[in-house]
Scaffold this motif. Structure first.
Motif, PDB file in Angstrom:
ATOM      1  N   CYS A 278       0.978  -1.135   0.089  1.00 33.64           N
ATOM      2  CA  CYS A 278      -0.078  -0.131  -0.020  1.00 33.64           C
ATOM      3  C   CYS A 278       0.752   1.310   0.190  1.00 33.64           C
ATOM      4  O   CYS A 278       0.124   2.474  -0.229  1.00 33.64           O
ATOM      5  CB  CYS A 278      -0.975  -0.064   1.217  1.00 33.64           C
ATOM      6  SG  CYS A 278      -2.199  -1.307   1.051  1.00 33.64           S
ATOM      7  N   HIS A 328       4.209   6.522  -2.334  1.00 35.65           N
ATOM      8  CA  HIS A 328       3.337   7.703  -1.887  1.00 35.65           C
ATOM      9  C   HIS A 328       4.420   8.750  -1.084  1.00 35.65           C
ATOM     10  O   HIS A 328       5.532   8.262  -0.544  1.00 35.65           O
ATOM     11  CB  HIS A 328       2.346   7.294  -0.849  1.00 35.65           C
ATOM     12  CG  HIS A 328       1.153   6.794  -1.259  1.00 35.65           C
ATOM     13  ND1 HIS A 328       0.317   7.456  -2.241  1.00 35.65           N
ATOM     14  CD2 HIS A 328       0.849   5.587  -1.275  1.00 35.65           C
ATOM     15  CE1 HIS A 328      -0.674   6.806  -2.663  1.00 35.65           C
ATOM     16  NE2 HIS A 328      -0.498   5.527  -2.159  1.00 35.65           N
ATOM     17  N   SER A 337      -3.880   4.846   2.173  1.00 32.31           N
ATOM     18  CA  SER A 337      -3.926   4.047   1.052  1.00 32.31           C
ATOM     19  C   SER A 337      -4.140   2.468   1.634  1.00 32.31           C
ATOM     20  O   SER A 337      -5.110   1.758   1.234  1.00 32.31           O
ATOM     21  CB  SER A 337      -2.815   3.981   0.235  1.00 32.31           C
ATOM     22  OG  SER A 337      -2.407   2.747  -0.455  1.00 32.31           O
TER      23      SER A 337
END
Length: 463
Positions: A278, A328, A337
């Motif tokens: 993620c 990210h 996320s």
């Protein structure tokens, strides 16, 4: 159906289950408040199950891990120590300290001893053979065959021992298939997506020719798929195999192979799982792709949800090659996320718990609490099997032990092997998880409180 990177929305499988009355809503709020208190992860008594030696070892190792210079240079420092002390001396130094904290043991007897204690604490093992390769490390078909035999032994050990209830194991595809081929296959399928049936036919022994690969490469892919097929056949109805994600430059190929294995072996249950990182900007899209594919192809989907472990290398590589950073930009974005993907999976599981499963693999307390809260809201059973939690052996025990005490399914990722075999794994995990290692002050404080409690009891003549 082609294995492609679709971007579907899934309203047809994501309806939210609403509470039916004001009374039930009030009861749910009270239950959430109770859970919040129960899962505060602030109680040092979670460590009552640990021996005095284990407390002291954990405190010492975690103290060392709090120094960035030691973590960042641990590979070099261990190499120097091994040279100076020799193989035997280095093993004597490492075995009772870092090795004992993060590795279950070298042989089945040692592993069983560690796992039996874990089982008594309400936790389950997810055995992990610390074998993987990166570009430039390929060693040939014999080594991959030997790795397959090691994986098959892991399946046997996971299934045959009393301490292993509904066992899991981790598998890295690059232990069975060269990273170079995975990279090439990734580049090919981005241009011309492969039919999953092509890989399945190859797993069944057909002499398939793969688009974009020469005969030598195709032969190696066929051999790798046969190795994976043997492991899957040995594990179905016995052990759940969780395929690890690795680097972005090979992940599409790894996911392709994992999806083909799912289509073949996950008809009636989730025996093969895939991992979703993620910290990647496209993690939600990839998860949506997998959900859509599993629905269209009619197979069950198992998801291991992680934040990610290769951030530094991914960013350096993107900068070097002039690509957009796939990670990210902030910790907060990564958290959003992770929690978004978590909510997505829990909503799906609440509708079809027999078809979808997730392991919430995180050391983040907020994400654990969020998962627990959503499970209660959606009516997902704590011990039903569709949702479980995972942490690394030797880390985040205050979270693992508390969850297990409250009846949730908890797995610990358990590497095993000799000091030499696990040393590269330990170095990689230390460097990839440096943020976690340097942020374990709370766990150190809880360990220290438990140690002080025992010392006070001892001085008062207690037990």
């Amino acid at each position: 159906m082609l294995c492609s990177y679709l971007r579907p929305s899934l309203p047809h499988i994501l309806p939210l289950r609403l509470l039916s009355s004001a009374a039930s809503r009030v009861a749910a709020v009270k239950q959430h408040e109770l859970l919040s208190d129960t899962l505060a992860f602030e109680d040092p008594r979670a460590f009552k199950v640990k021996s005095l030696g284990e407390l002291l070892r954990a405190l010492g190792v975690f103290r060392l891990c709090s120094f960035p210079a030691l973590v960042n240079n641990c590979g070099k420092l261990m190499s120097v120590a091994r040279t100076l002390l020799g193989k035997r001396g280095f093993s004597l130094l490492l075995r009772p300290t870092v090795y004992a904290q993060f590795v279950a043991g070298e042989n089945e007897a040692e592993i069983s001893q560690s796992m039996q204690k874990m089982s008594l604490q309400g936790m389950r093992p997810m055995l992990a053979v610390p074998i993987e390769e990166d570009l430039g490390e390929s060693t040939g078909e014999k080594r991959y065959d030997d790795n397959m035999d090691t994986m098959l032994e892991c399946v046997r050990m996971s299934h045959s021992n009393a301490w292993s209830k509904d066992p899991m194991m981790q598998l890295k595809i690059t232990a069975l298939l060269s990273p170079e081929l995975c990279v090439k296959l990734t580049n090919i399928i981005r241009q011309q997506p492969y039919d999953l049936n092509l890989l399945i036919r190859s797993m069944d022994g057909e002499p398939i020719s793969f688009p974009g690969l020469d005969e030598k490469e195709a032969a190696h892919l066929r051999s790798g798929l046969l190795r994976l097929n043997k492991i899957a056949e040995a594990s179905v109805n016995k052990v759940r195999v969780l395929v690890d994600a690795e680097y972005t430059y090979m992940n599409p190929a790894l996911s392709l192979v994992a999806m083909a294995m799912m289509k073949k072996f996950n008809k009636d249950g989730t025996w093969i799982w895939n991992t979703y990182q993620c910290y990647l900007k496209d993690s939600r899209s990839l998860l949506l792709d997998a959900l859509s594919l599993s629905k269209n192809e009619g197979f069950c989907l198992g998801v291991k949800l992680v934040r990610g472990a290769y951030m530094d290398k991914e960013r350096k590589l993107a900068m070097k090659e002039g690509h957009q950073d796939p990670i990210h930009q902030s910790w907060e974005d990564t958290n959003d996320s992770y929690n978004g993907c978590l909510d997505l999976m829990l909503d799906v599981i609440s509708q079809e718990p027999e078809r979808y499963r997730i392991i919430v693999a995180t050391h983040n307390e907020e994400s654990v609490r969020r998962a627990v809260k959503r499970m209660e809201e959606l009516g997902i059973e704590r011990d039903g099997g569709s949702v479980c939690f995972g942490q690394l052996l030797g880390m985040c025990d205050h979270v693992s032990l508390t969850l297990a005490k409250e009846g949730y399914l908890v797995y610990k990722s358990v590497p095993y092997g000799s000091v030499d075999e696990t040393l590269p794994y330990l170095v990689r995990r230390a460097q990839e998880n440096r943020t976690v290692l340097q942020g374990i002050r709370k766990e150190r404080d809880l360990l220290r409180k438990e140690l002080n409690r025992r010392l006070r009891l001892s001085l008062r003549g207690g037990s």
